[in-house]
Scaffold this motif. Structure first.
Motif, PDB file in Angstrom:
ATOM      1  N   UNK A 144      29.299 -29.058  20.294  1.00 38.40           N
ATOM      2  CA  UNK A 144      29.480 -27.682  20.205  1.00 38.40           C
ATOM      3  C   UNK A 144      30.564 -27.332  19.014  1.00 38.40           C
ATOM      4  N   UNK A 145      31.840 -27.994  19.184  1.00 38.01           N
ATOM      5  CA  UNK A 145      32.882 -27.523  18.464  1.00 38.01           C
ATOM      6  C   UNK A 145      32.842 -27.923  17.098  1.00 38.01           C
ATOM      7  N   UNK A 146      32.166 -29.093  16.736  1.00 32.31           N
ATOM      8  CA  UNK A 146      32.225 -29.818  15.144  1.00 32.31           C
ATOM      9  C   UNK A 146      30.903 -29.024  14.541  1.00 32.31           C
ATOM     10  N   UNK A 147      29.928 -28.770  15.139  1.00 33.60           N
ATOM     11  CA  UNK A 147      28.692 -27.778  14.448  1.00 33.60           C
ATOM     12  C   UNK A 147      28.850 -26.444  14.317  1.00 33.60           C
ATOM     13  N   UNK A 148      29.588 -25.597  15.193  1.00 33.58           N
ATOM     14  CA  UNK A 148      29.510 -24.231  15.055  1.00 33.58           C
ATOM     15  C   UNK A 148      30.046 -23.762  13.813  1.00 33.58           C
ATOM     16  N   UNK A 149      29.651 -22.698  13.393  1.00 35.98           N
ATOM     17  CA  UNK A 149      30.146 -22.109  12.019  1.00 35.98           C
ATOM     18  C   UNK A 149      31.400 -21.458  12.421  1.00 35.98           C
ATOM     19  N   UNK A 150      32.296 -21.943  11.710  1.00 32.20           N
ATOM     20  CA  UNK A 150      33.717 -21.249  12.068  1.00 32.20           C
ATOM     21  C   UNK A 150      33.768 -19.825  11.345  1.00 32.20           C
ATOM     22  N   UNK A 151      34.715 -19.038  12.078  1.00 34.19           N
ATOM     23  CA  UNK A 151      34.692 -17.667  11.721  1.00 34.19           C
ATOM     24  C   UNK A 151      35.437 -17.468  10.460  1.00 34.19           C
ATOM     25  N   UNK A 152      36.421 -18.272  10.274  1.00 37.46           N
ATOM     26  CA  UNK A 152      37.083 -18.009   8.971  1.00 37.46           C
ATOM     27  C   UNK A 152      36.687 -18.856   7.851  1.00 37.46           C
ATOM     28  N   UNK A 153      36.322 -19.949   7.898  1.00 38.87           N
ATOM     29  CA  UNK A 153      35.856 -20.467   6.882  1.00 38.87           C
ATOM     30  C   UNK A 153      34.340 -20.447   6.479  1.00 38.87           C
ATOM     31  N   UNK A 154      33.396 -19.968   7.464  1.00 40.06           N
ATOM     32  CA  UNK A 154      32.176 -19.832   7.546  1.00 40.06           C
ATOM     33  C   UNK A 154      31.342 -21.040   7.072  1.00 40.06           C
ATOM     34  N   UNK A 155      31.960 -22.005   7.647  1.00 41.40           N
ATOM     35  CA  UNK A 155      31.188 -23.533   7.699  1.00 41.40           C
ATOM     36  C   UNK A 155      31.360 -24.435   8.838  1.00 41.40           C
ATOM     37  N   UNK A 156      30.607 -25.162   9.055  1.00 38.18           N
ATOM     38  CA  UNK A 156      30.815 -26.078  10.542  1.00 38.18           C
ATOM     39  C   UNK A 156      32.041 -27.066   9.988  1.00 38.18           C
ATOM     40  N   UNK A 157      32.884 -26.982  11.054  1.00 38.43           N
ATOM     41  CA  UNK A 157      34.196 -28.063  10.902  1.00 38.43           C
ATOM     42  C   UNK A 157      33.847 -29.512  10.251  1.00 38.43           C
ATOM     43  N   UNK A 158      32.734 -30.114  10.917  1.00 40.35           N
ATOM     44  CA  UNK A 158      32.650 -31.486  10.588  1.00 40.35           C
ATOM     45  C   UNK A 158      31.980 -31.271   9.268  1.00 40.35           C
ATOM     46  N   UNK A 159      31.003 -30.550   8.741  1.00 42.68           N
ATOM     47  CA  UNK A 159      30.654 -30.644   7.529  1.00 42.68           C
ATOM     48  C   UNK A 159      31.820 -30.504   6.365  1.00 42.68           C
ATOM     49  N   UNK A 160      32.952 -29.585   6.618  1.00 41.54           N
ATOM     50  CA  UNK A 160      33.875 -29.451   5.901  1.00 41.54           C
ATOM     51  C   UNK A 160      34.949 -30.452   5.656  1.00 41.54           C
ATOM     52  N   UNK A 161      34.964 -31.198   6.939  1.00 35.44           N
ATOM     53  CA  UNK A 161      35.709 -32.273   7.228  1.00 35.44           C
ATOM     54  C   UNK A 161      35.219 -33.667   6.463  1.00 35.44           C
ATOM     55  N   UNK A 162      33.865 -33.786   6.615  1.00 36.13           N
ATOM     56  CA  UNK A 162      33.026 -34.844   5.843  1.00 36.13           C
ATOM     57  C   UNK A 162      33.274 -34.900   4.301  1.00 36.13           C
ATOM     58  N   UNK A 163      33.115 -33.550   3.921  1.00 36.03           N
ATOM     59  CA  UNK A 163      32.927 -33.064   2.485  1.00 36.03           C
ATOM     60  C   UNK A 163      34.287 -33.530   1.789  1.00 36.03           C
ATOM     61  N   UNK A 164      35.422 -32.895   2.399  1.00 33.06           N
ATOM     62  CA  UNK A 164      36.517 -32.936   1.440  1.00 33.06           C
ATOM     63  C   UNK A 164      37.814 -33.564   2.184  1.00 33.06           C
ATOM     64  N   UNK A 165      37.802 -33.502   3.706  1.00 33.29           N
ATOM     65  CA  UNK A 165      39.140 -33.800   4.351  1.00 33.29           C
ATOM     66  C   UNK A 165      39.152 -35.247   4.866  1.00 33.29           C
TER      67      UNK A 165
END
Length: 324
Positions: free
Chosen positions: A179-200
């Motif tokens: 749930x938490x990792x794959x939802x579309x975040x309201x502020x970033x507009x991206x799933x947290x897991x995708x944003x994490x793997x790509x840059x963080x």
């Protein structure tokens, strides 16, 4: 009275707006982790149980880590932070927290002077992050995690009951992954897991296999004249030039690390037995050969024996006029 209230109403609205005004800030990848606890109640095994939810949120990707505890003591904070590091497989540059008594001894609201708990400072040094405390009475300074705590309560816990504590923990692991990792975040507009793997993920510092902080012993020892320090009755050698100096000794993961002046001067495997000596020949390099031989090979000195009488007692009896 009503006339005065109507007259000052615009001023009151202005003060309220000023107090609520907040400047949104974003942090680059790997920069900040926000942590907090949230308290709630949940049915576990048919009984209403008070639950303390530790929530850690990465500032850039908004990826979160959740763990349930039965209390909010310092050990729970440490276990929660280390669990987050393991979950994200890395360490951020700084950790932002509120002014919990388990972590902060004093925080002056006027001067912003912060005095962290001594053990928490040791914990931060061990993992290599910089602790930061948000302004007193302004929890929204770490708004990403404040909203995260509410999100966990509403989405992961509300309306659920669990057969056991293990079932609760398994549910939280499933909820973070599905749930938490794959939802579309309201502020970033991206799933947290995708944003994490790509840059963080690449911006976090590696864990390097370090054991948990509470399994580490940080000791202070003085180097003895035999070029060794003692830990749990066992002797470990250090360079002979440090005789008489005070050194820091870190025991962790079956390893003895001896440090002086911020540099590691000796490393030994930890002895499982007692009264053993681990000697590194290189630690005696440059030492006087005679002195080294005497220190390593000479048997312990025996106490001197009393000298034998040089004259028989009969001679003393004649001088004093006979025996007693």
């Amino acid at each position: 009275l009503r006339t005065v209230e109507r007259a000052v109403a615009p001023l009151r609205c202005s003060l309220q707006a000023e107090a609520r005004a907040t400047v949104r800030f974003e942090t680059p990848p790997g920069r900040q982790l926000q942590i907090d606890f949230g308290e709630t109640r949940v049915v576990i095994g048919g009984e209403a149980t008070r639950l303390y939810l530790f929530v850690a949120t990465l500032g850039y990707s908004r990826r979160c880590y959740v763990r349930a505890f039965r209390h909010e003591r310092q050990s729970a904070w440490f276990d929660g932070v280390e669990g987050a590091f393991a979950h994200f497989d890395g360490i951020p540059q700084e950790v932002l927290l509120d002014n919990a008594r388990a972590l902060v001894d004093h925080h002056d609201a006027a001067t912003r002077e912060v005095r962290f708990n001594a053990r928490f400072q040791a914990f931060a040094r061990y993992w290599g992050f910089r602790p930061r405390a948000c302004a007193p009475y302004r929890a929204r300074t770490k708004g990403k995690d404040e909203r995260g705590v509410g999100y966990v309560k509403r989405n992961a816990i509300a309306g659920h009951s669990f057969a056991s504590w293990a079932a609760l923990e398994a549910h939280l692991v499933w909820w973070m992954r599905e749930i938490a990792d794959v939802r579309v975040h309201g502020t970033t507009g991206e799933p947290p897991l995708y944003r994490f793997r790509r840059e963080e993920a690449s911006a976090l510092r590696p864990l390097d296999g370090r054991p948990p902080f509470r399994q580490v012993r940080d000791l202070t020892r003085r180097v003895q004249s035999d070029c060794c320090i003692e830990v749990d009755t066992n002797a470990y050698s250090v360079p002979w030039r440090l005789i008489g100096e005070t050194v820091r000794t870190v025991v962790a993961g079956g390893r003895i690390s001896i440090q002086h002046g911020g540099q590691e001067v000796a490393v030994h495997p930890e002895c499982a037995g007692r009264r053993q000596r681990l000697i590194e020949p290189a630690h005696f390099s440059g030492m006087s050969p005679v002195s080294a031989l005497l220190r390593s090979a000479a048997p312990p000195r025996e106490a001197p024996r009393p000298a034998a009488l040089l004259r028989p007692l009969a001679e003393y009896e004649q001088l004093v006029g006979g025996g007693w």
